[in-house]
Design an enzyme around this catalytic site. Structure first.
Site, PDB file in Angstrom:
ATOM      1  N   HIS A 170      -0.228  14.163  47.069  1.00  0.00           N
ATOM      2  CA  HIS A 170      -0.653  14.704  45.778  1.00  0.00           C
ATOM      3  C   HIS A 170       0.218  15.862  45.313  1.00  0.00           C
ATOM      4  O   HIS A 170       0.218  16.192  44.127  1.00  0.00           O
ATOM      5  CB  HIS A 170      -2.115  15.145  45.852  1.00  0.00           C
ATOM      6  CG  HIS A 170      -3.065  14.007  46.075  1.00  0.00           C
ATOM      7  ND1 HIS A 170      -3.812  13.456  45.060  1.00  0.00           N
ATOM      8  CD2 HIS A 170      -3.363  13.291  47.193  1.00  0.00           C
ATOM      9  CE1 HIS A 170      -4.549  12.467  45.540  1.00  0.00           C
ATOM     10  NE2 HIS A 170      -4.291  12.349  46.835  1.00  0.00           N
ATOM     11  N   ASP A 382       4.010  21.707  40.014  1.00  0.00           N
ATOM     12  CA  ASP A 382       2.727  21.071  40.241  1.00  0.00           C
ATOM     13  C   ASP A 382       2.942  19.590  40.495  1.00  0.00           C
ATOM     14  O   ASP A 382       3.777  18.965  39.815  1.00  0.00           O
ATOM     15  CB  ASP A 382       1.809  21.243  39.025  1.00  0.00           C
ATOM     16  CG  ASP A 382       0.408  21.687  39.404  1.00  0.00           C
ATOM     17  OD1 ASP A 382       0.015  21.442  40.556  1.00  0.00           O
ATOM     18  OD2 ASP A 382      -0.280  22.271  38.555  1.00  0.00           O
TER      19      ASP A 382
END
Length: 499
Positions: A170, A382
């Protein structure tokens, strides 16, 4: 999910979808939160699935008794892996969050490479692998998640687990130059290459991983395709692909349209006196670029005086990892920036920054998404950033403007419709804030409708479909560990099966 539905769906992640904590001598189970839980819990319920993870407590808690009720509520099984305080400190707060997390987010200056923490990380990964080996059955679909569990696949193989193991990262994956700084980079690559299927958030992350394998793993054969790369290492085939995680668009869209959320959004607008509102909402983390955001907003109201008194930044910071010194220092820095900027620019009836250090319940979260005309989402790095997608899905009036960092994984999908910025460039980010502030209604609507349409088409259910399609060529027993006399025939056969 027909090709998965016949088998049990097994999810392995750092945390269970519930957490166990104590209030004095009373232990209680609380629901967890996050996009992974929202996405996968319904799938596990339909497939009588199993979720393996840490319940947030140590072995001193009455875990089995507490989770028996929770398992019935969720309609799938929960298999806990309790961690002692020492294990939590070394594995989770130590190596995972003080070495892997900053390294994978390109922030080498925050890294702490500690041998004891590495050893505890490896030991805990072995415990996860042992639990997986003991719990799974032939035909189970096993899906392991994220940077805390990079080594589970390798240790599971050592325990003779031969079925397909799928892994999804992730976070971003770093460049070769950064990854090579990790003293245990070869061990991490070896652990990842024990999985059969590797998923990454973006094409850049997939390329970084493949580059590291090419340069650091002797004898690796690499075949690059449009959607995935095939790697042959030590006579095993590994498929690495990218498809971004997403959200349940319908859930956010319908939730934002509810009467309860509408009333809460109206109250926010009244409270802030109908000025334009800019929303920042982030977990407390140095990767989120919150200090840089404050300084860019300060520059915007300094450079464009017409914004003063007409726009406010609402910054919600969700408490996170207070035991880690870097996070405590970040909180102190944010407190100072907000106080200084407000002291410099505030005037009667107007405060530039409304800074809140707390979490929001779901109604308030959706109300903030609806009430704020601008979302300022500017992480330094991110993996994805689902807040950007949640904001758009909740903008049911199509009147919002998304300002998004080019270093968020979401920028790859949302660049058409959002204003893309470099969060390190204070001047241009300030200009972007002014552009959003002064944007006319027609352009706002056109941009937001495009964003909402994209997110609706590419929602979390499509992401789950990636699991189906990407793993469809794997057998229930996984890929064989080759012997010399069967290598040529089996390798050629499996190569033909790869799309």
């Amino acid at each position: 999910m027909s090709d998965i539905a016949a088998n049990r769906f097994v999810v392995v992640s750092n945390r269970l979808p519930v957490r166990i904590d104590s209030n004095g001598d009373v232990w209680q189970v609380r629901p967890g939160a996050g996009g992974l839980i929202t996405a996968l819990a319904p799938v596990l319920e339909r497939n009588q699935g199993l979720w393996i993870g840490w319940p947030g407590c140590g072995p001193e808690a009455p875990i089995d008794e507490l989770l028996a009720t929770a398992s019935r509520d969720y309609s799938f099984d929960l298999r806990p892996i309790p961690l002692s305080h020492e294990e939590e400190e070394g594995y989770y707060r130590g190596f995972a969050n003080e070495a892997i997390w900053p390294l994978f987010h390109d922030l080498l200056g925050h890294c702490k490479f500690d041998l004891d923490a590495w050893n505890i990380y490896a030991m805990v990964n072995k415990r996860f692998a042992k639990t997986v080996a003991d719990a799974i059955r032939p035909g189970d679909f096993v899906w392991i998640h994220d940077y805390q569990l990079l080594l589970v696949g390798q240790y599971a193989r050592e325990l003779n687990v031969r079925q397909t193991l799928t892994f999804f990262l992730h976070t971003p994956f770093p460049s070769l130059d950064l990854f090579h700084r990790l003293p245990w980079h070869r061990e991490i690559l070896q652990g990842l290459l024990a999985y059969d299927v590797l998923g990454f958030q973006t094409l850049r992350d997939r390329r970084n991983f493949v580059h590291c394998v090419r340069e650091l793993v002797d004898g690796a054969e690499v075949t690059i395709g449009r959607r995935h790369t095939t790697l042959v290492v030590n006579d095993r085939i590994v498929k690495a692909g990218h498809l971004p995680i997403s959200i349940d668009f319908s859930e956010f869209n319908s939730g934002a349209a509810s009467m309860e959320v509408g009333e809460a959004a109206w109250f926010l607008r009244e409270h802030y006196k109908a000025r334009q509102l800019i929303l920042g909402i982030d977990r407390l983390d140095y990767t989120k670029g919150i200090p840089e955001r404050f300084l860019a907003f300060e520059r915007a109201i300094e450079k464009y005086p017409e914004m003063r008194g007409e726009v406010s930044l609402i910054q919600i910071v969700i408490p996170s990892r207070p035991q880690i010194p870097d996070y405590r220092d970040l909180k102190t820095l944010l407190d100072g920036h907000a106080g200084r900027i407000n002291a410099r620019f505030s005037r009667h009836g107007w405060i530039p920054i409304h800074y809140h250090y707390r979490a929001l319940d779901r109604t308030q979260l959706l109300a903030h998404y609806r009430a704020c005309e601008i979302a300022l989402i500017t992480p330094l790095r991110d993996g994805m950033n689902l807040v950007a997608k949640e904001y758009c899905a909740s903008s049911i009036d199509a009147n919002g403007v998304l300002i998004l960092s080019e270093f968020a994984g979401a920028a790859d999908q949302l660049q058409n419709g959002s204003i893309i910025v470099n969060p390190y460039d204070r001047e241009k980010t300030a200009d972007a804030i002014y552009a959003a502030f002064s944007m006319d209604g027609d352009e706002r609507s056109r941009r937001m409708k495009a964003l909402r349409s994209h997110i609706k088409r590419n929602d979390v259910h499509r992401w789950l479909g990636w699991v189906r399609s990407f793993s469809k060529n794997q057998t229930s027993e996984g890929q064989p560990v080759y012997t010399d006399n069967q290598h040529a025939h089996d390798l050629a056969e499996q190569r033909e099966q790869v799309p």
